[in-house]
Design an enzyme around this catalytic site. Structure first.
Site, mmCIF file in Angstrom:
data_model
loop_
_atom_site.group_PDB
_atom_site.id
_atom_site.type_symbol
_atom_site.label_atom_id
_atom_site.label_comp_id
_atom_site.label_asym_id
_atom_site.label_seq_id
_atom_site.Cartn_x
_atom_site.Cartn_y
_atom_site.Cartn_z
ATOM 1 N N THR A 197 -7.633 6.740 6.860
ATOM 2 C CA THR A 197 -8.674 5.815 5.663
ATOM 3 C C THR A 197 -7.375 4.640 6.009
ATOM 4 O OG1 THR A 197 -6.723 5.739 3.604
ATOM 5 C CG2 THR A 197 -8.973 7.536 3.430
ATOM 6 N N VAL A 243 -9.984 1.447 3.257
ATOM 7 C CA VAL A 243 -10.787 1.587 2.693
ATOM 8 C C VAL A 243 -10.442 2.937 2.118
ATOM 9 C CG1 VAL A 243 -13.564 2.704 2.967
ATOM 10 C CG2 VAL A 243 -12.386 0.405 4.109
ATOM 11 N N HIS A 244 -9.772 3.349 0.664
ATOM 12 C CA HIS A 244 -9.265 4.623 0.222
ATOM 13 C C HIS A 244 -9.850 5.539 -0.374
ATOM 14 C CE1 HIS A 244 -5.143 3.757 2.023
ATOM 15 N NE2 HIS A 244 -4.687 2.280 1.608
ATOM 16 N N ASP A 245 -10.628 5.189 -1.543
ATOM 17 C CA ASP A 245 -10.819 6.246 -2.832
ATOM 18 C C ASP A 245 -12.738 6.168 -1.552
ATOM 19 O OD1 ASP A 245 -8.847 6.462 -3.047
ATOM 20 O OD2 ASP A 245 -9.255 5.729 -5.189
ATOM 21 N N SER A 247 -13.755 6.765 1.255
ATOM 22 C CA SER A 247 -13.912 7.229 2.228
ATOM 23 C C SER A 247 -13.884 8.595 2.144
ATOM 24 C CB SER A 247 -12.340 7.153 3.399
ATOM 25 O OG SER A 247 -12.180 5.816 3.809
#
Length: 322
Positions: A197, A243-245, A247
């Site tokens: 991420t 781009v954490h969540d 991903s």
């Protein structure tokens, strides 16, 4: 056929980005949003989920989850990153036309997977307490869930090891005991952690273009991202955000975007390394080994970030045209 998912989330700014991604993509059937403490308090997070449901006319049911970890003391809402109520400079109205269902999140998860055996993917982008509670109450669901996809953890790949401590990622650090239960259960788990991420970026320009081209949803994402980008600029020195969540949603849509490795996973549940995630990847036998008795799970180690960013943009632009 669209993939049925329940999205377990602590809405938060990047959580909203993920919720809207899941709602917008035609290959996903978002049947439920279960809330958990984390980026916001459980009350603020649930209100944020309901606000998204009402604003974008979502069909997904919203179930309120737990407000505290299994064992450890609560860390508290991540105000410095997500603002006082979770959506940065945007505040959900106090009064909405809809409410969460009466059933608690863990029971909604249990009932949903029992009613749809082998069909539902659980996507968890916050602390894993709701999933751990569901496992405790109904251990049989491990054979009924299609897959568990988690945004959380860090395994040292691509030099990413932690974001709230030197060796712990926030979601896992918030409830390491729950994470250890989820990762060692016999259902199939894929972990999309900081290793991948933090290899993808929504730049300021990318978000500006999304605002201009993706209608109401693009404008909303731009609005909530202002606070987020200030944090990244001031604390991380970036002109954009990781781009954490989203991903985790991208993995559900297009798993080939990610390269993964397999091996059993344990979570450190105390001491200075609390929340650290460790995967055993060798096949050696050891005198003391508290990994090998557990199932091998998958960890993301590489990502095609350009295709992921294109997928996110194209999904939301198409959604805005409906």
């Amino acid at each position: 056929m669209a993939k049925k998912i329940i999205l377990d989330t602590d809405p938060g700014i990047d959580d909203a980005m993920a919720i809207l991604f899941a709602e917008a993509h035609p290959d996903i059937d978002l049947i439920g949003i279960t809330t958990v403490y984390g980026n916001a308090t459980i009350d603020n997070g649930t209100q944020n989920a309901l606000y998204l449901k009402q604003k974008f006319r979502m069909k997904a049911l919203v179930a309120k989850g737990t407000d505290k970890p299994l064992i450890r003391e609560p860390v508290g809402a991540t105000v410095v990153v997500h603002g006082e109520a979770g959506f940065g400079d945007v505040t959900a109205p106090n009064s909405l036309d809809i409410e969460a269902i009466e059933k608690p999140a863990y029971q909604f998860i249990i009932d949903s997977v029992r009613e749809n055996p082998g069909e539902i993917t659980l996507v968890a982008v916050g602390p894993l307490t709701n999933l751990a509670l569901a496992l405790e109450v109904a251990p049989d669901i491990v054979d009924l869930v299609k897959e568990v996809v988690v945004m959380g953890g860090a395994f040292g790949e691509n030099d990413h090891r932690g974001n709230v401590t030197p060796f712990a990622e926030a979601n896992i650090h918030d409830d390491p005991h729950a994470a250890d239960k989820v990762f060692t259960a016999t259902w199939p788990v894929v972990i999309i952690g900081l290793d991948v991420t933090e290899e993808s970026f929504f730049t300021s320009q990318y978000l500006d273009e999304l605002r201009d081209d993706a209608g109401e949803v693009g404008q909303f994402i731009w609005d909530i991202s202002r606070y987020y980008l200030r944090f990244y600029s001031e604390k991380v020195g970036m002109n954009g955000c990781h781009v954490h969540d989203p991903s985790a949603i991208a993995y559900v849509i297009q798993p080939a975007l990610f390269k993964t490795r397999r091996g059993p996973i344990r979570v450190v549940t105390g001491g200075p390394a609390e929340g650290m995630t460790i995967q055993k990847v060798d096949q050696c036998n050891y005198m003391n080994d508290e990994w090998s008795i557990f199932p091998a799970q998958q960890v993301g180690v590489q990502v095609d970030d350009e295709t992921l960013l294109s997928l996110y943009r194209e999904t939301l632009v198409q959604y805005s045209l409906q």
